[in-house]
Design an enzyme around this catalytic site. Structure first.
Site, PDB file in Angstrom:
ATOM      1  N   PHE A 474       0.816  -1.224   0.000  1.00  0.00           N
ATOM      2  CA  PHE A 474       0.000   0.000   0.000  1.00  0.00           C
ATOM      3  C   PHE A 474       0.848   1.273   0.000  1.00  0.00           C
ATOM      4  O   PHE A 474       0.539   2.221   0.708  1.00  0.00           O
ATOM      5  CB  PHE A 474      -0.970   0.033   1.192  1.00  0.00           C
ATOM      6  N   HIS A 475       1.883   1.321  -0.822  1.00  0.00           N
ATOM      7  CA  HIS A 475       2.773   2.482  -0.854  1.00  0.00           C
ATOM      8  C   HIS A 475       2.909   3.058  -2.263  1.00  0.00           C
ATOM      9  O   HIS A 475       4.025   3.247  -2.753  1.00  0.00           O
ATOM     10  CB  HIS A 475       4.165   2.102  -0.340  1.00  0.00           C
ATOM     11  N   PRO A 476       1.842   3.383  -2.971  1.00  0.00           N
ATOM     12  CA  PRO A 476       2.004   3.944  -4.320  1.00  0.00           C
ATOM     13  C   PRO A 476       2.576   5.360  -4.273  1.00  0.00           C
ATOM     14  O   PRO A 476       2.114   6.203  -3.508  1.00  0.00           O
ATOM     15  CB  PRO A 476       0.568   3.953  -4.863  1.00  0.00           C
TER      16      PRO A 476
END
Length: 538
Positions: A474-476
């Protein structure tokens, strides 16, 4: 909804799109000047649900349409044809209201690389004072940390014997125990520091926006879905948005600021006709300003999420399904603000190298005293831990694009995971490191048994295993990356102004040219603070 466009009341110097991690910070810093009038528009709702504040609430918030935009990726060849859920916070505070609460700056070399790529002012020595200034750190004032800032950092308020044993096993495997990941060098094993205060989640809304909301020069609107930026030639003049079944146009006297995140800011830019011209035409958008880099350069941390059954150990899996265990957890939280209800998804972290080829730590472990198929699903009913290793600096690049002008249409998210040989090798090597770790003597009493990827995958088949168990952390970032004007794929400059347009900036994680070596929320907070100061200087 009527096509009629209504003027939005009030006069504002700055209009901010998005009240997530970055937008909350920008609004707080700009409104410190009482003469500055700020409007912040958030498409999600208010953070008035209990699970936004009890730390373990991420188990209920992720995958819930009340709190999550419920995005999905395209099917990924590198993940053997699987698509992934792609959670993003749908609330004041954005993803900081549903994330892992882990405060992690990354490595000093990450920022020095930004500086050396043509971005003066973004090196480690430049950003460290900003990190220190925003913090209220439990370790106190010192060369690495600050106190008195809005961003509260505390130690975890729960411990697990099995995690202590994993840390001992890491030392046996050559990963030394350290106390602090946030000094610029994070190689080692330690317990994560978390964004909490006295056992409650400390989101960006709670730390930055809520105090600022008392100021008369700040207006906050929720349920405001941004359609596009208003342009007068090459000058941004405000935003057009939808709220409560009506369409509004609001003007910004000085600047319009996009802080809607690596997905949301790209959607707004592209719907405004700002982006790669050919792609925009295919989506039914008339190009207004050709910027080929908008939506490209997507980077994310892909984790190889290994799960191990354990014996002779208490994990959250058992406690969660025990009536006595639930009661004990509830009472512990109610009276002491401690215990499993305070826990971040991962308590123990490790940074190490997947192979000797790397000059600095290139993989990060998140170790959890629980297991589940994916966030949003129930915990398993057997005792287990999750030992997930992610590639900190992937070389694969993906993209975000819109399918149509409709602001309610979900974006097309293609992270392009594991599309380079380098990433495939790191993923396979990360599983090898995980297996060595779990075979150390310190864990023998717990008899760890590999559940995922499982013994069916031998050492020669780990690239396929990585595709089968790999999932987003969850690190775009990076989809509107900053760079010098001479770089044709850069979207913003070092001052975060959009190249070729006036009165428009992007201030959020999308501007990262390369992803930081660790969890990305605290770097996003830093970028927002630094960007807001640039705006205030004019």
């Amino acid at each position: 909804m009527s096509d009629t466009l209504h003027p939005f009341d009030g006069e504002y110097d700055y209009v901010i799109a998005g009240a997530g991690s970055a937008g909350c910070v920008v609004a707080e810093r700009l409104t410190r000047d009482p003469k500055t009038r700020v409007l912040i528009l958030e498409a999600g709702g208010k953070d008035n649900w209990i699970w936004f504040h009890i730390p373990v609430g991420y188990l209920f918030a992720i995958g819930n349409p009340r709190s999550d935009w419920m995005f999905e990726t395209t099917t990924q060849p590198g993940l053997n044809g699987r698509a992934l859920n792609y959670p993003r916070g749908k609330v004041l505070g954005g993803s900081s209201a549903i994330n892992a609460m882990i405060t992690m700056r990354g490595q000093a070399a990450d920022y020095d690389d930004w500086r050396d790529s043509g971005l003066p002012g973004w090196g480690w020595d430049d950003v460290l004072p900003v990190f220190r200034e925003i913090e209220d750190h439990f370790l106190g004032e010192g060369p690495h940390h600050g106190t008195g800032g809005p961003w509260r950092v505390e130690p975890p308020r729960v411990r697990w014997d099995i995690l202590d044993a994993v840390r001992d096993a890491a030392a046996e495997a050559g990963i030394p125990s350290i106390e602090d990941f946030n000094t610029g060098e994070n190689e080692g094993a330690a317990y994560f520091h978390v964004n909490q205060k006295a056992g409650r989640r400390w989101s960006a809304a709670r730390g930055f926006l809520n105090p600022a909301s008392m100021r008369p020069n700040l207006r906050i609107e929720t349920g405001a879905l941004i359609e596009r930026v208003s342009l007068d030639g090459k000058r941004a003049t405000g935003l057009i948005f939808q709220q409560h079944g009506r369409r509004y146009a609001v003007k910004s006297q000085r600047e319009t600021i996009l802080s809607a995140g690596s997905i949301g800011s790209v959607q707004i830019l592209q719907r405004s006709g700002i982006g790669p011209g050919d792609r925009l035409k295919r989506a039914g958008i008339s190009p207004e300003h050709d910027l080929p880099g908008v939506g490209t350069n997507l980077q994310d941390h892909l984790q190889q999420r290994a799960i191990y059954r354990v014996s002779n150990a208490v994990t959250l899996n058992q406690t969660y399904y025990s009536l006595f265990g639930k009661a004990r957890m509830g009472l512990d939280y109610l009276f002491r603000r401690r215990g499993p209800l305070t826990m971040a998804p991962s308590q123990l972290g490790m940074f190490t190298r997947s192979s000797p080829d790397h000059k600095r730590a290139n993989i990060q472990f998140h170790v959890q005293p629980l297991s589940l198929d994916k966030f949003g699903d129930p915990l398993h009913r057997f005792p287990a831990i999750t030992v997930a290793a992610c590639n900190l600096r992937p070389t694969s690049r993906g993209e975000i694009r819109i399918p149509s002008p409709d602001p309610a249409a979900k974006p097309i998210i293609d992270p392009n995971y594991l599309q380079t040989e380098a990433d495939q090798k790191v993923a396979a090597d990360a599983i090898r490191v995980t297996r060595r770790l779990m075979q150390q003597p310190a864990l023998a009493a717990y008899a760890p048994e590999e559940y995922l990827p499982g013994p069916a995958y031998d050492d020669d088949d780990l690239a396929r295993a990585a595709g089968d168990i790999g999932t987003t952390i969850f690190h775009p970032v990076g989809t509107a990356r900053m760079g010098p004007a001479s770089d044709p794929m850069a979207v913003t400059g070092g001052d975060l102004r959009v190249h070729g347009l006036s009165n428009l900036r992007v201030i959020d994680a999308s501007v990262m040219p390369t992803i930081t070596s660790g969890n990305t929320n605290t770097p996003t907070i830093m970028i927002a603070a630094k960007g807001a100061d640039a705006v205030a200087r004019g």
